[in-house]
Design a protein around this motif. Structure first.
Motif, short mmCIF file in Angstrom:
data_model
loop_
_atom_site.label_atom_id
_atom_site.label_comp_id
_atom_site.label_asym_id
_atom_site.label_seq_id
_atom_site.Cartn_x
_atom_site.Cartn_y
_atom_site.Cartn_z
N SER A 41 0.83 -1.21 0.00
CA SER A 41 0.00 0.00 0.00
C SER A 41 0.87 1.26 0.00
O SER A 41 2.07 1.22 0.30
CB SER A 41 -0.86 0.01 1.26
OG SER A 41 0.00 0.01 2.39
N PHE A 42 0.23 2.38 -0.27
CA PHE A 42 0.91 3.68 -0.20
C PHE A 42 1.39 3.91 1.24
O PHE A 42 2.49 4.40 1.47
CB PHE A 42 -0.04 4.78 -0.65
CG PHE A 42 0.59 6.14 -0.68
CD1 PHE A 42 1.35 6.54 -1.77
CD2 PHE A 42 0.46 7.02 0.38
CE1 PHE A 42 1.95 7.78 -1.81
CE2 PHE A 42 1.06 8.27 0.35
CZ PHE A 42 1.80 8.65 -0.74
N PHE A 43 0.56 3.52 2.21
CA PHE A 43 0.93 3.67 3.62
C PHE A 43 2.25 2.94 3.91
O PHE A 43 3.16 3.49 4.54
CB PHE A 43 -0.20 3.10 4.49
CG PHE A 43 0.07 3.21 5.97
CD1 PHE A 43 -0.25 4.37 6.67
CD2 PHE A 43 0.65 2.17 6.67
CE1 PHE A 43 0.01 4.48 8.02
CE2 PHE A 43 0.91 2.26 8.02
CZ PHE A 43 0.59 3.43 8.71
N ASN A 44 2.35 1.70 3.40
CA ASN A 44 3.59 0.94 3.64
C ASN A 44 4.78 1.56 2.92
O ASN A 44 5.92 1.46 3.40
CB ASN A 44 3.40 -0.53 3.26
CG ASN A 44 2.63 -1.28 4.33
OD1 ASN A 44 2.49 -0.79 5.45
ND2 ASN A 44 2.10 -2.44 3.98
N ALA A 45 4.53 2.18 1.77
CA ALA A 45 5.62 2.89 1.09
C ALA A 45 6.15 4.00 1.99
O ALA A 45 7.37 4.24 2.06
CB ALA A 45 5.15 3.45 -0.25
N MET A 46 5.25 4.66 2.74
CA MET A 46 5.69 5.73 3.65
C MET A 46 6.54 5.16 4.78
O MET A 46 7.51 5.77 5.22
CB MET A 46 4.48 6.47 4.25
CG MET A 46 3.63 7.21 3.25
SD MET A 46 4.57 8.38 2.25
CE MET A 46 4.61 7.53 0.70
N ILE A 47 6.19 3.95 5.25
CA ILE A 47 6.98 3.33 6.32
C ILE A 47 8.38 2.98 5.80
O ILE A 47 9.38 3.19 6.49
CB ILE A 47 6.26 2.08 6.87
CG1 ILE A 47 4.98 2.53 7.59
CG2 ILE A 47 7.16 1.29 7.82
CD1 ILE A 47 4.13 1.41 8.10
N GLY B 200 7.30 14.26 4.45
CA GLY B 200 7.04 14.21 5.89
C GLY B 200 7.61 12.93 6.50
O GLY B 200 8.27 12.95 7.54
N ALA B 201 7.38 11.80 5.82
CA ALA B 201 7.89 10.51 6.31
C ALA B 201 9.42 10.54 6.37
O ALA B 201 10.03 10.05 7.33
CB ALA B 201 7.42 9.38 5.39
#
Ligand SMILES: Cc1cc2nc3c(=O)[nH]c(=O)nc-3n(C[C@H](O)[C@H](O)[C@H](O)COP(=O)(O)OP(=O)(O)OC[C@H]3O[C@@H](n4cnc5c(N)ncnc54)[C@H](O)[C@@H]3O)c2cc1C
Length: 252
Positions: free
Chosen positions: A15-21, A196-197
């Protein structure tokens, strides 16, 4: 390199969320690598996922998940925050377009094989003429030069990219003709989350390096961490970061 690229195109299917992590974790150790991965995933790769034709996805995404980097080219010397003031043009020539202009501060451009480029195909329509193209590094007339001598993230390349009558077929248009301004707004919103990440990871990395040093280094007969001002700054950081922490956690 293809964290949120669907598996059928060679990505991890996450997911995009996991890309941020991933971006945050990389930045803890090396913000340059994080910038490289962050821009690649959230701007050019995201644009191909979101707006590419099936043919474009099959052509570019497997490469961009394995051995090729991509750049996102919108900024120019006179078009920074005001990105739609861009002067790069895409002049129609039958089934082709001739792209001319100079892009500035382009991340990954030192190594990129694929460039997602914003150019105005109809300046009479002002920003509604802005159209997005996929251009290969090997295209005649595309040159990369002047790597910026930056203060930080120096291992991430940031160069000028020149387009001198670069000829591309109309099938290189990414998304719809004249919709580049809309895509830029949407992508840059995602890009800001990635920045931000990156900053959170960088701050965490600094903190993780600092605490052991403060616990080991002694001056004026005591550990640096035992000076009240240093302890309180660390305590404030932990309170903001982990609301579950107690005073005794910080002391230990
Ligand atoms: C390391 C790095 C990597 C980059 N990578 C890319 C990339 O991959 N692709 C790409 O296309 N671009 C890239 N850029 C360019 C980046 O997008 C621009 O730097 C950014 O859009 C700001 O433009 P500018 O630097 O011209 O600053 P300006 O737009 O000139 O802004 C200067 C200052 O004025 C302020 N300002 C501007 N407008 C307003 C306003 N309306 N109200 C109040 N304050 C305002 C800004 O906040 C800023 O503090 C990169 C830049 C850097 C530094």
């Amino acid at each position: 390199m293809g964290v949120h690229v669907p598996e059928e195109y060679g990505g991890s299917g996450s997911s995009f969320f996991n890309a941020m992590i991933v971006i945050e974790e990389l930045a803890k150790t090396d913000p340059s690598v994080s910038a490289m991965v962050g821009i690649h995933n959230t701007l050019p790769v995201s644009m191909i996922i979101d707006y590419g034709t099936e043919e474009q996805k099959l052509k570019y995404l497997p490469r961009l998940c394995s051995d090729s980097l991509a750049s996102f080219c919108i900024s120019e010397s006179g078009a920074g925050s005001d990105a739609f003031a861009l002067k790069t043009i895409a002049k129609r020539d039958g089934d082709h377009f001739l792209i001319s202009g100079t892009k500035m501060w382009i991340t990954n451009s030192g190594e990129a094989q694929v460039f997602v480029v914003f150019a105005n195909a109809d300046p009479s329509q002002k920003y509604k003429g802005i159209t997005c193209f996929i251009v290969e590094r090997s295209a005649d007339g595309l040159t990369v030069d002047k790597e910026e001598d930056k203060l930080g993230i120096r291992a991430s390349s940031t160069c000028q990219v020149h387009f001198d009558n670069v000829r591309v077929h109309k099938s290189a248009i990414l998304g719809e003709y004249g919709k580049g301004y809309k895509y830029a707004i949407e992508c840059l919103n995602a890009g800001r989350i990635a920045i931000g990440a990156q900053m959170i990871g960088l701050a965490q990395g600094c903190f993780d390096q600092t605490i052991p040093y403060l616990q080991q280094r002694e001056q004026f007969g005591q550990r640096l961490i035992d000076f009240q001002v240093i302890f309180e700054i660390g305590f404030e950081f932990l309170i903001h970061k982990c609301s579950g922490f107690t005073t005794s956690d910080c002391t230990s």
